[in-house]
Scaffold this motif. Structure first.
Motif, mmCIF file in Angstrom:
data_model
loop_
_atom_site.group_PDB
_atom_site.id
_atom_site.type_symbol
_atom_site.label_atom_id
_atom_site.label_comp_id
_atom_site.label_asym_id
_atom_site.label_seq_id
_atom_site.Cartn_x
_atom_site.Cartn_y
_atom_site.Cartn_z
ATOM 1 N N ASP A 37 0.828 -1.210 0.000
ATOM 2 C CA ASP A 37 0.000 0.000 0.000
ATOM 3 C C ASP A 37 0.863 1.260 0.000
ATOM 4 O O ASP A 37 0.551 2.239 -0.676
ATOM 5 C CB ASP A 37 -0.947 0.016 1.196
ATOM 6 N N GLY A 38 1.973 1.224 0.726
ATOM 7 C CA GLY A 38 2.890 2.366 0.759
ATOM 8 C C GLY A 38 3.531 2.612 -0.592
ATOM 9 O O GLY A 38 3.699 3.760 -1.010
ATOM 10 N N VAL A 39 3.895 1.523 -1.280
ATOM 11 C CA VAL A 39 4.469 1.652 -2.625
ATOM 12 C C VAL A 39 3.463 2.307 -3.556
ATOM 13 O O VAL A 39 3.792 3.245 -4.292
ATOM 14 C CB VAL A 39 4.903 0.273 -3.185
ATOM 15 N N GLU A 44 2.031 6.814 -6.829
ATOM 16 C CA GLU A 44 0.987 7.687 -7.362
ATOM 17 C C GLU A 44 1.348 9.153 -7.102
ATOM 18 O O GLU A 44 1.176 10.002 -7.966
ATOM 19 C CB GLU A 44 -0.364 7.361 -6.750
ATOM 20 N N ALA A 45 1.890 9.434 -5.928
ATOM 21 C CA ALA A 45 2.305 10.804 -5.595
ATOM 22 C C ALA A 45 3.440 11.272 -6.503
ATOM 23 O O ALA A 45 3.521 12.449 -6.849
ATOM 24 C CB ALA A 45 2.726 10.895 -4.136
ATOM 25 N N ALA A 46 4.315 10.346 -6.911
ATOM 26 C CA ALA A 46 5.431 10.682 -7.803
ATOM 27 C C ALA A 46 4.956 10.882 -9.244
ATOM 28 O O ALA A 46 5.724 11.305 -10.101
ATOM 29 C CB ALA A 46 6.498 9.587 -7.752
ATOM 30 N N VAL A 51 -3.106 5.449 -11.067
ATOM 31 C CA VAL A 51 -3.929 4.610 -10.199
ATOM 32 C C VAL A 51 -3.281 3.256 -9.862
ATOM 33 O O VAL A 51 -3.832 2.198 -10.168
ATOM 34 C CB VAL A 51 -5.344 4.399 -10.790
ATOM 35 N N PRO A 52 -2.106 3.284 -9.243
ATOM 36 C CA PRO A 52 -1.519 2.005 -8.824
ATOM 37 C C PRO A 52 -2.375 1.368 -7.735
ATOM 38 O O PRO A 52 -2.978 2.070 -6.923
ATOM 39 C CB PRO A 52 -0.148 2.399 -8.294
#
Length: 98
Positions: A37-39, A44-46, A51-52
Motif C-alpha cells: 500500500d505504501g508503494v 501515485e504521488a510521484a 492509479v496504482p
C-alpha cells in the motif's frame, strides 16, 4: 503474495512494480508484502503511474500469476487470441511508437 500494478502515465501500458521500478512484464513483479500500500501511495504521488493498486498473486512454475481473472487478462493479454498476448522474450515487446 501482494503485487502492485497500474498504468504507465506516458504510454498507458499496464505495469508491475519490480521493487525498484516498473516493468511491462508481470514476471518481473515482486512480492511487496506489507509495504504494498505504501508503494502504491508513493508511486501515485510521484506521478509515474496512474492509479496504482495492490492485488493478490501467486508465484508458480510459470512465474507470477495474478489471482483475479481481470488482472490475469491485464498481465497476459486477450484470452481469445493467444497470438496477441505479450511475449516477454520478444525484444520489441513494449516498444510502442507514440
Amino acid at each position: 503474495m501482494k503485487i502492485v500494478t497500474g498504468n504507465d502515465l506516458k504510454t498507458g501500458a499496464v505495469v508491475w512494480w519490480t521493487g525498484t521500478d516498473w516493468s511491462i512484464h508481470v514476471e518481473d513483479a515482486v512480492d511487496a508484502g506489507e509495504q504494498a500500500d505504501g508503494v502504491a501511495t508513493r508511486e501515485e504521488a510521484a506521478r509515474r503511474v496512474n492509479v496504482p493498486y495492490v492485488i493478490e498473486a501467486e508465484r508458480d512454475g510459470d512465474g507470477v500469476r495474478p489471482a483475479h481473472i481481470k488482472d490475469r487478462i491485464r498481465a497476459l493479454g486477450p484470452t481469445v487470441r493467444p497470438d496477441l498476448t505479450l511475449k516477454p522474450a520478444d525484444p520489441s515487446a513494449g516498444n510502442w511508437v507514440i
